[in-house]
Design an enzyme around this catalytic site. Structure first.
Site, PDB file in Angstrom:
ATOM      1  N   ASP A 221     -10.682   1.959  -3.323  1.00  0.00           N
ATOM      2  CA  ASP A 221     -11.269   1.721  -1.996  1.00  0.00           C
ATOM      3  C   ASP A 221     -12.781   1.768  -2.058  1.00  0.00           C
ATOM      4  O   ASP A 221     -13.456   1.368  -1.119  1.00  0.00           O
ATOM      5  CB  ASP A 221     -10.789   2.795  -1.008  1.00  0.00           C
ATOM      6  CG  ASP A 221      -9.460   2.417  -0.376  1.00  0.00           C
ATOM      7  OD1 ASP A 221      -9.061   1.246  -0.482  1.00  0.00           O
ATOM      8  OD2 ASP A 221      -8.822   3.306   0.222  1.00  0.00           O
TER       9      ASP A 221
ATOM     10  N   ASP B 111       0.833  -1.209   0.000  1.00  0.00           N
ATOM     11  CA  ASP B 111       0.000   0.000   0.000  1.00  0.00           C
ATOM     12  C   ASP B 111       0.870   1.263   0.000  1.00  0.00           C
ATOM     13  O   ASP B 111       2.086   1.204   0.258  1.00  0.00           O
ATOM     14  CB  ASP B 111      -0.878  -0.039   1.268  1.00  0.00           C
ATOM     15  CG  ASP B 111      -2.184   0.723   1.113  1.00  0.00           C
ATOM     16  OD1 ASP B 111      -2.304   1.527   0.180  1.00  0.00           O
ATOM     17  OD2 ASP B 111      -3.079   0.505   1.956  1.00  0.00           O
TER      18      ASP B 111
HETATM   19  C1  DGJ Z   1      -5.839   1.819   1.937  1.00  0.00           C
HETATM   20  C2  DGJ Z   1      -6.219   0.611   1.154  1.00  0.00           C
HETATM   21  O1  DGJ Z   1      -6.719   0.968  -0.083  1.00  0.00           O
HETATM   22  C3  DGJ Z   1      -7.216  -0.211   1.960  1.00  0.00           C
HETATM   23  O2  DGJ Z   1      -7.663  -1.307   1.213  1.00  0.00           O
HETATM   24  C4  DGJ Z   1      -6.574  -0.638   3.245  1.00  0.00           C
HETATM   25  O3  DGJ Z   1      -5.514  -1.515   2.965  1.00  0.00           O
HETATM   26  C5  DGJ Z   1      -6.095   0.577   4.014  1.00  0.00           C
HETATM   27  N1  DGJ Z   1      -5.275   1.417   3.204  1.00  0.00           N
HETATM   28  C6  DGJ Z   1      -5.332   0.158   5.242  1.00  0.00           C
HETATM   29  O4  DGJ Z   1      -4.729   1.195   5.868  1.00  0.00           O
END
Ligand code: DGJ
Length: 736
Positions: free
Chosen positions: A549, A479
């Site tokens: 997301d 991430d």
């Molecule tokens: C952003 C990601 O897109 C989410 O899926 C998740 O992993 C969060 N970060 C966790 O902090």
């Protein structure tokens, strides 16, 4: 031979059955473009395609040849300062302050296959017969700088990739102030331009607008390719649509700051530019030093936007993604983030894992919150060891139990970041991007590590190698949850501060390369607050990306539709989540959430203990269905049928690689009362072959020209918001 050279006229012709790309050496020794488009017949010369001519208020190169001006000539890699006034491809600042250069053709070579670009993601071939490459060497006598322009053509695809490399051979130190990957001068501006824009949660929405005189551009200066713009643009003829007409697509294999631009001149020519953004970029080259631009992939289609996308999908599946997972079916995963956020313990994790195994999930992913003091967003990043207060048995115990349930185990990391509340920051407070005399801005309470520094790279490299060597981890979600600010490195001198953004990306690639080489069995999925770094650069290392997301099925229709302009379905992480949806509060049927997520690398992102028995049964069915049809969804030919950017009904299809099966998704967003019948016309089938749908047989011609009724008995799509249906058609008889 897909690349030919005519000595007498100094013309290069790259061609295959689909396309021609022609350029030549101009009278002043620079390179000039003659043609890019559908394949032309072999001719003795294409010099008739030059467009020299006298125009008022023009500057000319030679007194004796008043028609030759770079302003009115289509250049190959546009140069600054000598008769052309448009934005150039490059600028070389020399020791005396001049940025004038005069790169003159020296030599060229044509080779089978493709040479490797050092340190950057790139298209690659396994065997020399899969491509042919032209490298043209030019030289600037004043600065003694060599420029090599490379072009690779693939024999069976309408694709050419390009990049440029500068090497300083002379004694003086030069500074590249601009080094784009390409410019392409087109003879007219009769196009609409297409790009994929958005923001967090609404990434890669399709934008189409007419070209106007002057510059139109997309860019990122955020240190990542970003959710706001994708490093891609296309030009389509106004009459072209999804299924027919001429489209030129350009995609940059890079994950950092970029500029994509179309500059239309007063004389209606269009210059397409793509590469690292010149703003906040410079690169010092001492004698013997070289600079390599990222690679651009150009696709030509005369079969509309779908034709362009299918070519991008194929070349990215076959020649960009690499390693074990590139061509492997991807496991169905369940990720605990939306179910638990930071709030979990070992028992909670294992309960969710047991439920996941019982419905058929193949990969269980423990997301953010397992390491350091990571009980909330303010702490832990930088400390890549397990939080034993939270998970007393450590990772080993959890992994063993997840494996014992018959699933693979995956883990979340965010290695480029640090919280001030971490051991790493306490030990090395100057390891973040910052200027000692300026404020330090945070994003989500986190700071960006200065990845341009060797010691920072080494520390994270060592932590991650240890983590992966000591645990049986099958999948990593990498991430990156903030964009870069205060981009200054205390480790570099003043004249090299323009290199920091790019040096960061080079070390990011180096780390990915090192980990994927040492742990080839691990499936990497990249992520940046969802789809904030969904680009071909990272697909080279991590063959799938968390698309957004935003997991709401209705919003996902636009996001996945837009993403599919460039990126193959297998590269898109698509998960079913709970309702009301956590991002937009919408309630949609579980069936629709599945029907949307099937068109990607499928998974779940919810707390199964909150599902009732009916929902659990449907989830089991969805998983069994996806397993049975996975290769169609992940490796098939995808075609967009009805656009969410144009109407309330959306449809797309995917045809299996062997042509035996087609999966069609139809989605109704907001319903209109008392609608008439709708017939959905499929694409790419064999006219005379017979296909079976729900026990009835149809000819391909029937399905493509008359279409299927979305009101047929087995597939009633209710006149209700957010309903959907999925058709699976199997070819039962070959064409006669
Ligand atoms: C952003 C990601 O897109 C989410 O899926 C998740 O992993 C969060 N970060 C966790 O902090």
């Amino acid at each position: 031979m897909p690349i030919s050279y005519k000595e007498t006229t100094q013309e290069f012709h790259l061609f295959n059955d689909d396309i021609s790309y022609i350029f030549h050496v101009l009278p002043n020794g620079h390179l000039g473009n003659l043609y890019y488009g559908k394949r032309l017949n072999e001719e003795a010369s294409y010099l008739r395609l030059r467009e020299y001519g006298h125009r008022p208020l023009t500057s000319y190169v030679y007194e004796e040849e008043p028609a030759f001006s770079l302003q009115h000539t289509r250049q190959e890699y546009a140069c600054y300062g000598t008769t052309d006034f448009a934005l150039p491809a490059f600028e070389v600042e020399q020791a005396d302050g001049s940025r004038l250069s005069h790169f003159v053709y020296q030599s060229h070579r044509i080779l089978d296959g493709k040479s490797t670009i050092s340190g950057l993601p790139q298209l690659h071939v396994k065997e020399a017969k899969e491509a042919q490459t032209l490298e043209v060497v030019l030289m600037d006598a004043n600065s003694q700088t060599e420029l090599t322009l490379s072009y690779t053509i693939f024999p069976d695809q309408p694709v050419i990739s390009r990049h440029a490399r500068f090497e300083q051979l002379g004694d003086q130190t030069i500074k590249l102030q601009r080094a784009l990957s390409m410019t392409l001068d087109l003879p007219d501006k009769d196009y609409e331009w297409i790009h994929l824009d958005g923001a967090w949660g609404r990434e890669r929405h399709l934008q189409v607008s007419p070209l106007h005189q002057g510059c139109q551009s997309i860019y990122s200066l955020k240190g990542a390719s970003s959710s706001e713009h994708n490093p891609f643009l296309a030009l389509k003829r106004p009459s072209a649509d999804e299924h027919q007409g001429e489209v030129l697509g350009f995609s940059l294999i890079y994950s950092g700051n970029f500029l994509g631009q179309v500059d239309v001149t007063s004389y209606s020519q269009a210059r397409v530019s793509l590469g690292i953004h010149p703003e906040r970029f410079s690169w010092v080259l001492e004698k013997g030093g070289s600079f390599q631009t990222p690679e651009v992939v150009m696709v030509y289609s005369d079969q509309g936007l779908n034709g362009m996308s299918q070519a991008f999908h194929k070349v990215y599946r076959e020649h960009l993604m690499r390693g074990f997972w590139a061509k492997q079916e991807r496991p169905i995963l369940l990720n605990n983030w939306e179910a638990m956020s930071f709030d979990f313990d070992e028992e909670g994790i294992l309960n969710l894992a047991r439920q996941a195994a019982s419905v058929g999930v193949e990969l269980f992913v423990m997301d953010d919150g397992w390491f350091g003091a990571r009980n909330h967003e303010r702490a832990g990043l930088g400390d890549w060891f397990v939080n034993l207060d939270k998970l007393p048995g450590g990772l080993t115990s959890i992994i063993k139990q997840v494996h014992g349930l018959g699933m693979k185990f995956g883990l979340w990391i965010e290695p480029e970041m640090v919280n001030k509340d971490s051991n790493l920051y306490r030990e090395h407070p100057d390891w973040i991007l910052h200027h000692p005399k300026h404020t330090q801005s945070h994003g989500r309470y986190q700071y960006t590590l200065d990845f341009s520094r060797e010691e920072v790279y080494q520390n994270i490299h060592d932590q991650l190698h240890k983590l992966l060597a000591e645990h049986e981890i099958d999948y990593i979600k990498w991430d990156m949850n903030r964009y870069m600010t205060e981009v200054y490195s205390v480790a570099y001198p003043a004249e090299r501060q323009g290199e920091i953004f790019h040096r960061y990306i080079l070390n990011l690639y180096r780390l990915y390369d090192s980990l994927t080489t040492s742990f080839p069995h691990i499936l990497f999925e990249s992520c940046s607050s969802g789809g904030g770094r969904f680009d071909p650069g990272l697909l080279y290392y991590a063959p799938q990306t968390w698309t957004s997301d935003n997991t709401d099925a209705i919003e996902r229709l636009k996001i996945q539709y837009g993403t599919s302009l460039v990126y193959p379905l297998i590269s898109m992480g698509c998960h079913v989540s709970e309702t009301p949806n956590q991002q937009v509060g919408r309630t949609t049927p579980l069936s629709t959430r599945g029907n949307v997520a099937f068109f990607g690398s499928f998974g779940y992102e919810l707390d199964l203990s909150k599902c009732d028995q009916t929902e659990l049964e449907l989830i089991k069915e969805q998983i069994a269905f996806y397993k049975a049809h996975r290769s169609t969804f992940q490796f098939g030919t995808f075609t967009r049928l009805l656009s969410p950017f144009e109407g309330e009904d959306v449809a797309w299809q995917v045809l299996s690689p062997d042509g035996q099966q087609v999966a069609v998704g139809f989605y109704r967003r907001l319903v209109t009362a008392n609608l008439g019948p709708i017939r959905l016309r499929l694409k790419g089938l064999e006219e005379k072959a017979l296909y079976e749908l729900d026990g009835t047989y149809y000819y391909g011609a029937d399905l493509m020209h008359a279409g299927i009724s979305i009101h047929n008995e087995a597939h009633i799509v209710e006149d209700k918001d957010f309903t959907s249906t999925l058709y699976i058609l199997n070819r039962i008889q070959d064409a006669q």
